[in-house]
Write an enzyme that holds these catalytic residues in place. Structure first.
Site, PDB file in Angstrom:
ATOM      1  N   GLY A  28       1.058  -1.143   0.147  1.00 12.62           N
ATOM      2  CA  GLY A  28      -0.017   0.027   0.097  1.00 12.62           C
ATOM      3  C   GLY A  28       0.784   1.432   0.044  1.00 12.62           C
ATOM      4  O   GLY A  28       2.113   1.242  -0.310  1.00 12.62           O
ATOM      5  N   LEU A  30       0.508   3.826  -2.309  1.00 18.86           N
ATOM      6  CA  LEU A  30       0.877   3.437  -3.510  1.00 18.86           C
ATOM      7  C   LEU A  30       1.167   4.565  -4.101  1.00 18.86           C
ATOM      8  O   LEU A  30       0.878   5.802  -3.823  1.00 18.86           O
ATOM      9  CB  LEU A  30      -0.352   2.838  -4.310  1.00 18.86           C
ATOM     10  CG  LEU A  30      -1.034   1.637  -3.814  1.00 18.86           C
ATOM     11  CD1 LEU A  30      -2.139   1.123  -4.752  1.00 18.86           C
ATOM     12  CD2 LEU A  30      -0.093   0.455  -3.722  1.00 18.86           C
ATOM     13  N   HIS A  34       4.110   1.672  -8.110  1.00 18.91           N
ATOM     14  CA  HIS A  34       3.442   0.635  -7.952  1.00 18.91           C
ATOM     15  C   HIS A  34       2.327   0.768  -8.991  1.00 18.91           C
ATOM     16  O   HIS A  34       2.101  -0.509  -9.562  1.00 18.91           O
ATOM     17  CB  HIS A  34       2.500   0.828  -6.494  1.00 18.91           C
ATOM     18  CG  HIS A  34       3.078   0.772  -5.341  1.00 18.91           C
ATOM     19  ND1 HIS A  34       3.451   2.003  -4.407  1.00 18.91           N
ATOM     20  CD2 HIS A  34       3.787  -0.304  -4.651  1.00 18.91           C
ATOM     21  CE1 HIS A  34       4.166   1.440  -3.305  1.00 18.91           C
ATOM     22  NE2 HIS A  34       4.374   0.217  -3.599  1.00 18.91           N
ATOM     23  N   GLY A 144       8.846  -5.057  -8.565  1.00 21.01           N
ATOM     24  CA  GLY A 144       9.766  -4.205  -9.172  1.00 21.01           C
ATOM     25  C   GLY A 144      11.087  -4.540  -8.919  1.00 21.01           C
ATOM     26  O   GLY A 144      11.519  -4.852  -7.927  1.00 21.01           O
ATOM     27  N   GLU A 145      12.163  -3.884  -9.830  1.00 22.56           N
ATOM     28  CA  GLU A 145      13.555  -4.073  -9.691  1.00 22.56           C
ATOM     29  C   GLU A 145      13.818  -3.227  -8.592  1.00 22.56           C
ATOM     30  O   GLU A 145      15.260  -3.191  -8.368  1.00 22.56           O
ATOM     31  CB  GLU A 145      14.074  -3.644 -10.954  1.00 22.56           C
ATOM     32  CG  GLU A 145      13.772  -4.793 -11.993  1.00 22.56           C
ATOM     33  CD  GLU A 145      14.478  -4.639 -13.526  1.00 22.56           C
ATOM     34  OE1 GLU A 145      14.891  -3.191 -13.754  1.00 22.56           O
ATOM     35  OE2 GLU A 145      14.811  -5.238 -14.382  1.00 22.56           O
ATOM     36  N   LYS A 146      13.125  -2.421  -8.237  1.00 25.71           N
ATOM     37  CA  LYS A 146      13.404  -1.120  -7.079  1.00 25.71           C
ATOM     38  C   LYS A 146      14.070  -2.217  -5.913  1.00 25.71           C
ATOM     39  O   LYS A 146      15.017  -1.824  -5.144  1.00 25.71           O
ATOM     40  CB  LYS A 146      12.276  -0.679  -6.535  1.00 25.71           C
ATOM     41  CG  LYS A 146      12.156   0.254  -5.094  1.00 25.71           C
ATOM     42  CD  LYS A 146      13.158   1.291  -5.187  1.00 25.71           C
ATOM     43  CE  LYS A 146      13.211   2.318  -3.860  1.00 25.71           C
ATOM     44  NZ  LYS A 146      13.160   1.365  -2.532  1.00 25.71           N
ATOM     45  N   SER A 182       9.372   5.676  -3.377  1.00 25.78           N
ATOM     46  CA  SER A 182       9.378   4.599  -2.524  1.00 25.78           C
ATOM     47  C   SER A 182       8.329   5.219  -1.368  1.00 25.78           C
ATOM     48  O   SER A 182       8.356   6.392  -1.238  1.00 25.78           O
ATOM     49  CB  SER A 182      10.789   4.474  -1.747  1.00 25.78           C
ATOM     50  OG  SER A 182      10.473   3.878  -0.319  1.00 25.78           O
TER      51      SER A 182
END
Ligand code: AMP
Length: 276
Positions: A28, A30, A34, A144-146, A182
């Site tokens: 969440g 978001l 996201h 995500g690649e994050k 983030s």
């Protein structure tokens, strides 16, 4: 139409006989990062399920479980607007009722980098993702690649447990100044927020230097110095790794990933970039 469901049985009624499901697991609060995952999911399957669950098992006692940003009404509005099909908002009892012990095993991958600083984190992540997969039974799941190490661990879990879900990694979405989006960026003070974009700028400089034949060790130590000079208070790691095994690299490699975690006061920022 977007359906909001809270229990596994409600969820499974909606998903009965559906064999084109993409899952986007989130905690969440978001943001555009996201939502980019949801848009990718919409290209990959007919039905998109977004889960929102702040997973208590991936927070250590001293971490921010209690204060982690929760914005359920806004999240539901954003997901409805973007056309997610199902928003799954389970209670912890729904997630952990059937598994009293962790059915997953993250092994060495869960002990390095983020896992060295947050020892129980990836066991908690793998447990909740596995359970969400059991509830949703998705053909595809987007991460995500994050959170690059998380993505590597989920890939390994799916391979080792032979789960019938295809994992897709999605690129990092950034603010205009380069800071990776983030949910925790709201913790940054104004002063920290001006320092934070240096993380991505320095990663980009290091990528350039590595690709122009600078030695790996000198590049990593110079990168650390630059982060401290830019105003970061401490650095947890700056590491050049193989992108699947996350083993440190000592030679150029087409599957290299440069990963960094650095602290601004109490806020930890992570970021990463491909090299070569
Ligand atoms: P979280 O809510 O932080 O657990 O993140 C849920 C999913 O969104 C994870 O797969 C993250 O890697 C992904 N994600 C978080 N931030 C970003 C971002 N800036 N760009 C792309 N994906 C992201």
């Amino acid at each position: 139409m977007t359906h909001i469901v809270h229990t596994k049985s409600e969820l499974q009624q909606h998903l009965k006989d559906n064999n084109s499901i993409a899952l986007v697991p989130t905690m969440g609060a978001l943001h555009e990062g996201h939502l980019s995952l949801v848009k990718l999911a919409q290209q990959k399957a007919k039905t998109v399920v977004v889960s929102i669950f702040v997973n208590p098992k991936q927070f250590a006692p001293h971490e921010d479980f209690g204060s982690y940003p929760r914005q359920e009404t806004r999240d539901i509005e954003l997901l409805t607007h973007i056309g997610a099909d199902i928003i799954y908002l389970p209670q912890a009892s729904e997630i952990y009722s059937s598994n009293t012990s962790n059915p997953t095993e993250v092994g060495h991958l869960g002990t390095i980098l983020e896992g060295a600083v947050r020892p129980h984190f990836f066991a908690g992540v793998a447990w909740v993702v596995y359970t969400l997969f059991q509830h949703v039974k998705p053909q595809v799941a987007i991460f995500g690649e994050k959170d690059f190490q998380q993505l590597a661990i989920i890939h390994a879990m799916v391979r080792d447990m032979q789960l019938p879900t295809t994992i897709i990694g999605a690129p990092i979405i950034r603010e205009q100044d380069g800071l990776a989006m983030s949910s925790r960026n709201i913790y940054l003070s104004d002063r920290q927020r001006t320092i934070a974009p240096a993380l991505y700028r320095i990663l980009g400089d290091m990528k350039y230097q590595l690709e122009h034949d600078m030695g790996i060790q000198s590049c990593l130590s110079q990168g650390r110095d630059q982060l401290l000079q830019a105003g970061f208070d401490s650095i947890d790691y700056v590491s050049l790794c193989d992108s699947s095994s996350l083993t440190p690299l000592s030679d150029p490699n087409a599957h290299a990933r440069l990963l960094v975690a650095a602290r601004l006061g109490a806020v930890r920022l992570i970021d990463n970039i491909s090299v070569w």
